[in-house]
Design a protein around this motif. Structure first.
Motif, PDB file in Angstrom:
ATOM      1  N   VAL A  35      53.047  44.448  44.222  1.00 45.33           N
ATOM      2  CA  VAL A  35      53.653  43.439  43.507  1.00 45.33           C
ATOM      3  C   VAL A  35      53.578  44.682  42.247  1.00 45.33           C
ATOM      4  O   VAL A  35      52.549  45.506  41.454  1.00 45.33           O
ATOM      5  CB  VAL A  35      52.083  43.161  43.119  1.00 45.33           C
ATOM      6  N   ARG A  36      54.367  44.479  40.792  1.00 49.15           N
ATOM      7  CA  ARG A  36      54.623  44.294  39.440  1.00 49.15           C
ATOM      8  C   ARG A  36      53.877  43.660  38.809  1.00 49.15           C
ATOM      9  O   ARG A  36      53.591  42.280  38.976  1.00 49.15           O
ATOM     10  CB  ARG A  36      56.027  44.734  39.337  1.00 49.15           C
ATOM     11  N   LEU A  37      52.935  44.471  37.911  1.00 48.39           N
ATOM     12  CA  LEU A  37      52.351  43.503  36.638  1.00 48.39           C
ATOM     13  C   LEU A  37      53.224  44.489  35.352  1.00 48.39           C
ATOM     14  O   LEU A  37      52.932  45.266  34.853  1.00 48.39           O
ATOM     15  CB  LEU A  37      50.954  44.212  36.636  1.00 48.39           C
ATOM     16  N   ILE A  38      54.012  43.164  35.251  1.00 48.48           N
ATOM     17  CA  ILE A  38      54.564  43.631  33.499  1.00 48.48           C
ATOM     18  C   ILE A  38      54.197  43.370  32.612  1.00 48.48           C
ATOM     19  O   ILE A  38      53.199  42.237  32.562  1.00 48.48           O
ATOM     20  CB  ILE A  38      55.817  42.708  33.788  1.00 48.48           C
ATOM     21  N   VAL A  39      53.658  43.905  31.670  1.00 49.95           N
ATOM     22  CA  VAL A  39      52.896  44.358  30.373  1.00 49.95           C
ATOM     23  C   VAL A  39      54.370  44.359  29.138  1.00 49.95           C
ATOM     24  O   VAL A  39      55.037  45.447  29.425  1.00 49.95           O
ATOM     25  CB  VAL A  39      51.880  45.898  30.204  1.00 49.95           C
ATOM     26  N   PRO A  40      53.872  43.721  29.123  1.00 47.71           N
ATOM     27  CA  PRO A  40      54.934  43.439  27.436  1.00 47.71           C
ATOM     28  C   PRO A  40      54.969  44.056  26.119  1.00 47.71           C
ATOM     29  O   PRO A  40      55.297  43.292  25.026  1.00 47.71           O
ATOM     30  CB  PRO A  40      55.316  41.391  27.176  1.00 47.71           C
ATOM     31  N   GLY A  55      44.578  45.693  37.659  1.00 44.55           N
ATOM     32  CA  GLY A  55      45.663  46.213  38.878  1.00 44.55           C
ATOM     33  C   GLY A  55      45.019  47.045  39.501  1.00 44.55           C
ATOM     34  O   GLY A  55      45.656  47.336  41.230  1.00 44.55           O
ATOM     35  N   GLN A  56      43.979  48.303  40.193  1.00 41.87           N
ATOM     36  CA  GLN A  56      43.926  49.222  40.348  1.00 41.87           C
ATOM     37  C   GLN A  56      42.620  48.321  41.562  1.00 41.87           C
ATOM     38  O   GLN A  56      42.911  48.688  42.774  1.00 41.87           O
ATOM     39  CB  GLN A  56      43.280  49.806  39.727  1.00 41.87           C
ATOM     40  N   ARG A  57      42.241  47.152  41.446  1.00 40.40           N
ATOM     41  CA  ARG A  57      41.149  46.354  41.761  1.00 40.40           C
ATOM     42  C   ARG A  57      42.089  45.294  42.309  1.00 40.40           C
ATOM     43  O   ARG A  57      41.898  45.678  43.599  1.00 40.40           O
ATOM     44  CB  ARG A  57      40.350  45.675  41.189  1.00 40.40           C
ATOM     45  N   LEU A  58      42.849  45.080  42.218  1.00 41.92           N
ATOM     46  CA  LEU A  58      43.693  44.418  42.729  1.00 41.92           C
ATOM     47  C   LEU A  58      44.055  44.842  44.315  1.00 41.92           C
ATOM     48  O   LEU A  58      44.801  44.409  45.463  1.00 41.92           O
ATOM     49  CB  LEU A  58      45.044  43.451  41.979  1.00 41.92           C
ATOM     50  N   SER A  59      45.092  46.094  43.767  1.00 38.09           N
ATOM     51  CA  SER A  59      45.516  46.775  45.128  1.00 38.09           C
ATOM     52  C   SER A  59      44.843  47.505  45.887  1.00 38.09           C
ATOM     53  O   SER A  59      44.930  47.738  47.222  1.00 38.09           O
ATOM     54  CB  SER A  59      45.969  48.931  44.734  1.00 38.09           C
ATOM     55  N   GLU A  60      43.290  48.038  45.413  1.00 38.90           N
ATOM     56  CA  GLU A  60      42.813  48.021  46.508  1.00 38.90           C
ATOM     57  C   GLU A  60      42.272  47.124  47.304  1.00 38.90           C
ATOM     58  O   GLU A  60      41.992  47.435  48.681  1.00 38.90           O
ATOM     59  CB  GLU A  60      40.753  48.717  46.179  1.00 38.90           C
ATOM     60  N   ARG A  61      41.689  45.611  46.985  1.00 36.31           N
ATOM     61  CA  ARG A  61      41.251  44.595  47.985  1.00 36.31           C
ATOM     62  C   ARG A  61      42.837  44.008  48.178  1.00 36.31           C
ATOM     63  O   ARG A  61      42.746  43.697  49.198  1.00 36.31           O
ATOM     64  CB  ARG A  61      41.168  43.231  46.745  1.00 36.31           C
ATOM     65  N   ASP A 275      41.068  36.140  43.654  1.00 36.23           N
ATOM     66  CA  ASP A 275      40.615  37.333  44.003  1.00 36.23           C
ATOM     67  C   ASP A 275      40.537  37.612  42.824  1.00 36.23           C
ATOM     68  O   ASP A 275      39.688  38.903  42.234  1.00 36.23           O
ATOM     69  CB  ASP A 275      42.330  38.137  44.394  1.00 36.23           C
ATOM     70  N   VAL A 276      41.319  37.558  41.514  1.00 35.89           N
ATOM     71  CA  VAL A 276      41.066  37.941  39.836  1.00 35.89           C
ATOM     72  C   VAL A 276      39.473  37.465  39.814  1.00 35.89           C
ATOM     73  O   VAL A 276      38.395  38.726  39.058  1.00 35.89           O
ATOM     74  CB  VAL A 276      41.667  37.539  39.264  1.00 35.89           C
TER      75      VAL A 276
END
Length: 327
Positions: A35-40, A55-61, A275-276
């Motif tokens: 999944v990409r989290l685009i930061v503008p 992002g780190q915590r979503l990746s772990e989950r 999840d968030v």
């Protein structure tokens, strides 16, 4: 208050578990690849800091890579437009803040997207105030000194921002109008170069979000004169609010959150939201946010949508009053 907030976050985490269990199989299987989290915005600012933490915590989950993709430029328009035009499948998400998503709608005469209609509001992350900081070259000890000096020397004190029309910029306009001072605005392409020049003495002051500047404050590289929120920041409790120091009622406490392209399936939106919310309810994430001077903000997708619509209207009035416009 902290105990009440803690109980509320625990309840939200428990609720998130039940929500996930009730989701359709398609959403429970999401994601099955990166999944990409685009930061503008450019790296180093609050949006980048919060995106990497969540992002780190979503990746772990999720057991899948969550990659932060910085696409700064044009006041956040480039990265935001990339998500607006991405496939609505949940694999390209926008991590942004009120400055890019709500304010740009009023600043630019035309945008390649609609800030509300072209996105699904997924989940809020946090609210984060801004500090007014000065560099070592400006001999002022507090906000009253800063205002007095600006009155004696109109159009002599400069303040940096992360770009024309950014919250950093508009905060300077709001303070100037409220106190009758005249400051010189110096826009940069991101908060990191703005703070570099502030520390180096090329500019006198800046409004910067707590995560982007707190380490510089703690190291003594810059001095914090005031904070934009109505309450003092726990990360620097000795720093007064603008409201108590100079402008009663002054309160700017911007939100950060996650959006997806319009049309993203509701089950996936609710899966990410749950999840968030669960992550924000953990002691680890709450502790991290506290070190950044941020407070967790948990909402439903519907609640986030209402907040976005309300802020588009609110900031339209502020932009109009400031006269700021980008052609």
């Amino acid at each position: 208050m902290k105990e009440i907030l803690s109980r509320a976050l625990r309840r939200s985490a428990v609720l998130a578990i039940f929500v996930i269990a009730a989701l359709p199989a398609s959403a429970q299987q999401f994601p099955d690849h990166a999944v990409r989290l685009i930061v503008p915005q450019t790296p180093g600012g609050a949006t980048d800091v919060l995106a990497r933490a969540i992002g780190q915590r979503l990746s772990e989950r999720w057991g899948q890579p969550v990659v932060v993709d910085n696409r700064g430029g044009a006041g956040g328009i480039i990265g935001t437009d990339a998500v607006a035009k991405a496939p609505p499948d949940g694999y390209s998400l926008l991590v942004t803040y009120v400055g890019s998503q709500a304010i740009n709608q009023s600043l630019y005469p035309t945008l390649p997207f609609d800030s509300v209609k072209d996105f699904e509001t997924v989940a809020t992350i946090a609210v984060v105030p801004f500090f007014l900081v000065v560099g070592p070259a400006l001999p002022v000890g507090n906000l009253a000194d800063f205002i007095a000096r600006a009155r004696r020397q109109p159009d002599r004190i400069s303040y940096a921002s992360s770009g024309n029309g950014s919250i950093n910029h508009l905060l300077g306009e709001m303070l100037s109008r409220a106190t009758g001072i005249r400051l010189v605005h110096v826009p940069y392409k991101g908060v990191a170069p703005a703070l570099t020049d502030l520390i180096g003495g090329q500019v006198d002051a800046a409004f910067a979000s707590v995560p982007s500047v707190i380490q510089h404050i703690r190291s003594g590289a810059v001095r914090a004169l005031a904070v934009s929120s109505l309450r003092r920041s726990p990360s620097a409790p000795d720093v007064p609010t603008i409201a108590e120091a100079a402008v009663p009622g002054f309160d700017v406490d911007p939100w950060w959150g996650i959006l997806a392209p319009a049309g993203t399936p509701e089950p996936i939106v609710r899966r990410i939201n749950a999840d968030v919310a669960s992550i924000l309810g953990t002691d680890t994430m709450r502790g991290f946010l506290a070190t950044q001077g941020a407070d967790p903000l948990i909402t439903t997708p519907e609640g986030f949508h209402a907040l976005l619509e309300s802020d588009v209207r609110k900031w339209a009035d502020i932009v109009k009053a400031s006269g700021a416009r980008i052609d």
